[in-house]
Design an enzyme around this catalytic site. Structure first.
Site, short mmCIF file in Angstrom:
data_model
loop_
_atom_site.label_atom_id
_atom_site.label_comp_id
_atom_site.label_asym_id
_atom_site.label_seq_id
_atom_site.Cartn_x
_atom_site.Cartn_y
_atom_site.Cartn_z
N ARG A 64 51.61 -15.51 5.23
CA ARG A 64 52.35 -16.69 4.81
C ARG A 64 53.02 -16.48 3.46
O ARG A 64 52.64 -15.62 2.70
CB ARG A 64 51.43 -17.91 4.73
CG ARG A 64 51.05 -18.49 6.09
CD ARG A 64 50.07 -19.64 5.95
NE ARG A 64 48.82 -19.20 5.36
CZ ARG A 64 48.49 -19.34 4.10
NH1 ARG A 64 49.30 -19.97 3.26
NH2 ARG A 64 47.33 -18.89 3.65
N LYS A 212 50.24 -23.01 10.58
CA LYS A 212 49.69 -23.66 9.41
C LYS A 212 50.62 -24.79 8.92
O LYS A 212 50.17 -25.71 8.23
CB LYS A 212 49.43 -22.65 8.28
CG LYS A 212 48.17 -21.79 8.52
CD LYS A 212 46.92 -22.64 8.66
CE LYS A 212 45.64 -22.07 8.09
NZ LYS A 212 44.85 -21.18 8.89
N SER A 249 41.20 -18.24 4.42
CA SER A 249 41.53 -17.14 5.29
C SER A 249 40.66 -15.91 5.03
O SER A 249 40.49 -15.50 3.89
CB SER A 249 43.00 -16.78 5.09
OG SER A 249 43.36 -15.79 5.97
N THR A 254 36.80 -17.57 12.17
CA THR A 254 37.02 -17.16 13.56
C THR A 254 35.86 -16.30 14.06
O THR A 254 35.30 -16.54 15.14
CB THR A 254 38.35 -16.38 13.66
OG1 THR A 254 39.41 -17.24 13.22
CG2 THR A 254 38.63 -15.93 15.10
N ASP A 268 39.90 -22.73 13.73
CA ASP A 268 40.61 -22.85 12.44
C ASP A 268 40.94 -24.26 11.92
O ASP A 268 40.93 -24.47 10.73
CB ASP A 268 41.91 -22.06 12.52
CG ASP A 268 42.49 -21.72 11.16
OD1 ASP A 268 41.74 -21.21 10.31
OD2 ASP A 268 43.68 -21.98 10.94
N1 LIG Z 1 29.66 -10.84 6.28
C1 LIG Z 1 30.77 -11.12 6.94
N2 LIG Z 1 30.96 -12.35 7.47
C2 LIG Z 1 32.08 -12.65 8.15
N3 LIG Z 1 33.09 -11.78 8.36
C3 LIG Z 1 32.95 -10.53 7.86
C4 LIG Z 1 31.81 -10.15 7.15
N4 LIG Z 1 31.95 -8.87 6.78
C5 LIG Z 1 33.14 -8.46 7.23
N5 LIG Z 1 33.77 -9.45 7.90
C6 LIG Z 1 35.12 -9.34 8.49
O1 LIG Z 1 35.92 -10.28 7.79
C7 LIG Z 1 36.89 -10.84 8.65
C8 LIG Z 1 36.75 -12.35 8.75
O2 LIG Z 1 37.93 -12.83 9.32
P1 LIG Z 1 38.08 -14.14 10.17
O3 LIG Z 1 36.83 -14.46 10.88
O4 LIG Z 1 39.31 -13.97 10.98
O5 LIG Z 1 38.33 -15.18 8.99
P2 LIG Z 1 39.04 -16.59 9.02
O6 LIG Z 1 39.03 -17.04 10.43
O7 LIG Z 1 38.20 -17.42 8.12
O8 LIG Z 1 40.40 -16.35 8.49
C9 LIG Z 1 36.71 -10.20 10.01
O9 LIG Z 1 37.61 -9.12 10.11
C10 LIG Z 1 35.25 -9.74 9.96
O10 LIG Z 1 35.02 -8.62 10.78
C1 LIG Z 2 46.55 -17.90 9.71
C2 LIG Z 2 45.93 -18.16 8.61
O1 LIG Z 2 44.64 -18.63 8.63
P1 LIG Z 2 43.20 -18.04 8.83
O2 LIG Z 2 43.20 -16.66 8.26
O3 LIG Z 2 42.37 -19.00 8.07
O4 LIG Z 2 42.87 -18.02 10.29
C3 LIG Z 2 46.64 -18.09 7.34
O5 LIG Z 2 46.01 -18.37 6.30
O6 LIG Z 2 47.85 -17.80 7.36
MN LIG Z 3 40.74 -17.58 11.53
#
Ligand SMILES: Nc1ncnc2c1ncn2[C@@H]1O[C@H](COP(=O)(O)OP(=O)(O)O)[C@@H](O)[C@H]1O
Ligand SMILES: C=C(OP(=O)(O)O)C(=O)O
Ligand SMILES: [Mn+2]
Length: 539
Positions: A64, A212, A249, A254, A268
């Site tokens: 973004r 978003k 993020s 996720t 999300d």
């Molecule tokens: N301790 C941890 N807890 C959660 N995610 C972790 C951890 N260590 C590494 N990761 C990595 O961090 C990233 C978290 O991303 P994601 O779940 O997509 O975040 P969000 O959805 O909040 O943007 C993933 O690539 C995951 O494999």
């Molecule tokens: C897509 C996004 O969100 P998230 O990584 O929280 O899933 C973002 O922040 O652009």
């Molecule tokens: Mn996410």
């Protein structure tokens, strides 16, 4: 004339003329054909990968671009919106004049006129009484695929009576040469008008601006109706126990909500109304950097036909090298939520949340892997939103950068943060919900806390273990840390033990505490805010 279910008057009413053809609400097979059509060039091109998913490059924007985001300041928004030039909190809500809006809109309609267009009609919000009916208009097939994946796909019956109450004109292929005279940040723009109920996009191809962007609109509309609007994932256990996971993020929303033992509600964006927690979206948008089938099997297997990969490196044999971050650290995949096996069906909603988890990726290694929050600490940490911005999700962020992101999603807030915390507190009190702070970031030795340990901690929270366990108080932050948990090594529960000495932790903790205190000053201009100070760190 009716073109595939959409009249050309519908587009002309938006100022888009001489449309040569409309591909209206294409099915997945049509999108597949369209995005792999021979002759497509540059960032418009999709390539088929071995799993059946299509991979695209999103151009110079692989995340973004908050500095290019504007909202029209008019009678609708003047007194309600959280502006970046009013009051004492910095934020991304830059005002736009009606005049500049009109100029940007003319640019978009000009770009989209005389073209073959894709139009996707979809919902944002699972509840018919509070959802937005959104019409997305764009030139690029994979962008249509992206919004089809991410938003709620209407049934045939719903489409027959679909009346858009919000329109997104995505003119990614044009930029704005007049930006300097208009006092804008660059030739790229993401602009919102809440009176016209419209979003305009130019310059950036990144699909996340649409996802978003609509979230920011829900964040404006719902709290004003007493409905919590939350940057969180959500799932529900076999006993109907709902958990929500707030986090900026990359903090694990996720990954951690995709749990084979719990039904996924969404990954999300959610609302919380009188009936419970409901998803805004119809798909997930997972990070794929270093993705492995072994560590994240559900997400790995969701990457198949109809999923859309972004900015990954595809090998000659069509397999994907998930370890390759050469295009960006923020490699992604979007897929319809049905690609995850264990989900709530048919509508992504469940009851009231009992567990509220704040995910923070502490780059300093000061905060414990898990602590249980008092009600005052819950408000304090929600308003503080301390975490790190992880590399890639915003333009210019290349390494974990500590930040205070109010409500764990400041970039998407369109109202003042206290409006979100007020609604959340009411919902939590009514449901008897308990909050926990979980550090998914680093420990004192500079290592990221392992996903395995975090999953074990989350399991312990969800099983109720944290509610009876003996705790110890972490000084400076006054956080209640469990002394033991089944499935995790006791030693890792106290962050001080990961540092070379207790003194080293103490020093880092004091430095971080000072940052919390300074950040929180913006909330202390009233009694409610002042009263929360004692729930934060003390020096
Ligand atoms: N301790 C941890 N807890 C959660 N995610 C972790 C951890 N260590 C590494 N990761 C990595 O961090 C990233 C978290 O991303 P994601 O779940 O997509 O975040 P969000 O959805 O909040 O943007 C993933 O690539 C995951 O494999
Ligand atoms: C897509 C996004 O969100 P998230 O990584 O929280 O899933 C973002 O922040 O652009
Ligand atoms: Mn996410």
């Amino acid at each position: 004339m009716r073109v595939n279910g959409l009249t050309s008057q519908d587009l002309a009413a938006l100022g888009i003329h001489n449309t040569t053809e409309v591909v209206y609400n294409p099915d997945y097979d049509t999108l597949f054909q369209e995005e792999t059509r021979p002759g497509l060039e540059g960032y418009a091109r999709g390539i088929l990968t071995q799993s059946g998913a299509i991979a695209v490059d999103t151009g110079i924007f692989t995340g973004r671009s908050p500095k290019d985001k504007y909202i029209v300041r008019d009678d609708t928004t003047r007194d309600t919106l959280w502006w970046n030039d009013v009051g004492n909190g910095k934020n991304d809500n830059q005002p736009l004049s009606q005049e500049t809006w009109q100029a940007l809109k003319d640019r978009c309609t000009q770009q989209l006129s005389g073209k073959r267009l894709f139009v996707i009609d979809a919902f944002c919000g699972a509840n018919p009484d509070t959802r937005l009916s959104v019409r997305f208009v764009m030139e690029v097939a994979w962008q249509a695929h992206f919004v089809k994946n991410m938003f709620i796909r209407p049934t045939g019956e719903e489409l027959a009576t679909f009346k858009p109450d919000f329109v997104v004109m995505n003119a990614a292929q044009c930029t704005n040469p007049d930006w300097q005279e208009q006092g804008l940040h660059s030739e790229n723009f993401i602009a919102f008008n809440l009176t016209e109920r419209m979003q305009l996009i130019g310059g950036t191809w990144y699909g996340g601006e649409m996802k978003k962007g609509l979230f920011a609109i829900m964040n404006y509309l719902l709290p004003l109706k007493g409905i919590a609007s939350m940057h969180c994932s959500a799932n529900v256990g076999k006993a109907g126990d709902v958990a929500v996971f707030f986090g900026l993020s990359g903090t694990g929303k996720t990954t951690l909500s995709t749990d084979p033992d719990r039904q996924l509600i969404g990954d999300d964006e959610h609302g919380w109304d009188d009936d419970g927690v409901f998803n805004f979206e119809g798909g997930c948008y997972a990070k794929t950097i270093n993705l492995s089938e072994q560590a994240e099997p559900e997400i790995y297997r969701a990457i198949r036909r109809d999923a859309l990969l972004e900015n990954v490196v595809v090998r000659a044999d069509g397999t994907v090298d998930y370890a390759d971050a050469s295009k960006t650290e923020n490699t992604r995949v979007s897929y319809p939520i049905e690609h995850i096996e264990n989900i709530v069906q048919p509508v992504s909603k469940a009851g009231h949340a009992k567990k509220v988890i704040f995910l923070t990726a502490d780059a300093f290694g000061v905060l414990p892997p898990v602590s249980r929050l008092t009600p005052a600490q819950t408000q304090y940490h929600f308003l503080s939103g301390f975490t790190a911005k992880l590399a890639g999700t915003e333009r210019g962020v290349t390494q974990p950068t500590p930040t205070f992101s109010a409500c764990f999603g400041a970039a998407f807030l369109t109202l003042h943060p206290t409006q979100y915390s007020d609604v959340l507190v009411k919902r939590m009190e009514a449901a008897g919900a308990q909050a926990y702070l979980v550090n998914t970031g680093w420990n004192g030795s500079g290592k990221r806390i392992s996903l395995k340990d975090t999953r074990a901690i989350i399991n312990a929270i969800l099983a109720g273990e944290l509610d009876d366990v003996e705790t110890e108080t972490l000084p400076v932050f006054n956080l209640q840390m469990p002394k033991t948990l089944t499935q995790v090594d006791d030693a890792m529960l106290d962050p001080r033990r990961s540092w070379e000495s207790a003194d080293a932790w103490q020093q880092a903790a004091q430095d971080l505490a000072q940052r919390f205190i300074t950040n929180f000053e913006k909330y202390t201009d009233n009694d409610a805010g002042k009263a929360l100070v004692q729930a934060g760190p003390q020096l």
